[in-house]
Design an enzyme around this catalytic site. Sequence first.
Site, PDB file in Angstrom:
ATOM      1  N   LYS A 138      -5.629  33.161  37.881  1.00  0.00           N
ATOM      2  CA  LYS A 138      -4.378  32.924  37.159  1.00  0.00           C
ATOM      3  C   LYS A 138      -4.250  31.434  36.869  1.00  0.00           C
ATOM      4  O   LYS A 138      -4.159  30.622  37.787  1.00  0.00           O
ATOM      5  CB  LYS A 138      -3.177  33.426  37.967  1.00  0.00           C
ATOM      6  CG  LYS A 138      -1.844  33.189  37.258  1.00  0.00           C
ATOM      7  CD  LYS A 138      -0.725  34.032  37.842  1.00  0.00           C
ATOM      8  CE  LYS A 138      -0.231  33.513  39.162  1.00  0.00           C
ATOM      9  NZ  LYS A 138       0.979  34.237  39.620  1.00  0.00           N
ATOM     10  N   ASP A 236      10.993  39.817  43.204  1.00  0.00           N
ATOM     11  CA  ASP A 236      10.489  40.043  41.844  1.00  0.00           C
ATOM     12  C   ASP A 236       9.699  41.342  41.756  1.00  0.00           C
ATOM     13  O   ASP A 236       8.642  41.403  41.125  1.00  0.00           O
ATOM     14  CB  ASP A 236       9.622  38.858  41.406  1.00  0.00           C
ATOM     15  CG  ASP A 236       9.467  38.785  39.884  1.00  0.00           C
ATOM     16  OD1 ASP A 236      10.303  39.371  39.179  1.00  0.00           O
ATOM     17  OD2 ASP A 236       8.514  38.146  39.416  1.00  0.00           O
TER      18      ASP A 236
END
Length: 452
Positions: A138, A236
């Site tokens: 990422k 989240d």
Amino acid sequence: MGCFSCFSSNEKKVFKRIHSNKRETSAAAVANHRESLQQCAQYSLSRPKSQQELRSHSHSQRPQLPSESTRKVAAEATHQKASNKGDGQNNIAAQTFTFRELATATKNFRAECLIGEGGFGRVYKGLLNKTGQIVAVKQLDRNGLQGNREFLVEVLMLSLLHHPNLVNLIGYCADGDQRLLVYEYMPLGSLEDHLLDIEPDKIPLDWFTRMKISLHAARGLEYLHHKANPPVIYRDLKSSNILLDKEYNAKLSDFGLAKVGPTGDNTHVSSRVMGTYGYCAPEYQLTGKLTIKSDVYSFGVVLLELITGKRAVDITRNGHQQNLVTWAEPIFKDTRRYLELADPLLEANFPKKSFNQAVAIASMCLQDDPAVRPLISDVVTALSTLSIAPEAEGLASPFASPTRAPSTMSMSTEDSIISTNECKREVAEAIEWGSNSRTQNARSLASCGSSV
């Protein structure tokens, strides 16, 4: 000066020291690695230097996390290392990579290696030359939503927390202005890819696979809420943050918004409202007060998505149907309407009792009053039986065949209209786990990791 301006020159020296020692394998290298992360946290948060008096505590297998700030996370990590010196637990195992290594692994971040993209940046599939391991890299967008604090939180959290239903952080890179995270590769991507707006030629997830995924997500939350000390609030949870391996085992990912939960007599932690619209608990959106029950609400939204095959928020739907929870609330109040929630792609290929219990669980998790919502450990207990496919004729196998669509369960009009008394009994069975003894829950918690 780079885009990550809050990283000082002192911090860059810290990372250079990490990189120069990254090939050491001795205990001293592990200690230096941990201390470097601590200093990185201190500089990035612009905290003044102060001496922290370490508190003594007994050996524990529960991962020890801090009370609030990232700096305290690092200080507590040092203390935990000293406490567990003999058993080697909870050491920060994340490797450090140079930008050159990760550029090579991803073929210079070519488009052909791109497997995901979001507000944080892009995710690439890569191959580490040294080990031959396939990974997901990422690369944080310098102007994106995930900044220095989120980068540090994710490195520290995933370095200290380990569970089969949490994605494994392999390492990170902090060369200059570059911020990259290296994870284990999850070949099937996210739950969102297989559940929401799937292509017509793609076989949808069958009922038992959906319940298996929900169970694994609940187990990941259970570890964060009840085994991490103090508890961690994920903050989240959504379908795009649940990743799947080749056997549809689910793992929670993206811990940049994770926050240490309340301790002592505190009932909540106050926080700026962050997360994804449609998944956030109503009390958190209104007051900024965050508890582990906020995660339970988000889990209820994901479970409702698994049941219905609909997005939490979809502006292409009409009126009140745009918000999934708002649309489902009237149906929750009438057990005879539960089947209206079923994803049409399931073609009624599920046990009615299992389906009704799943709807009842989602309804409880989505209560407006957080005190009424169940603990995630109770949710795990309830879901543990729903993910097991019975060997019965006419029911789909746990994994749909790639060459043949699952057969449709024939349901007469009489069967489709479930009596009120039967529904009440089924809902009562789903509620029963809420009153289980703490001893039973403890046994469930102890066995959940090994049974995945």
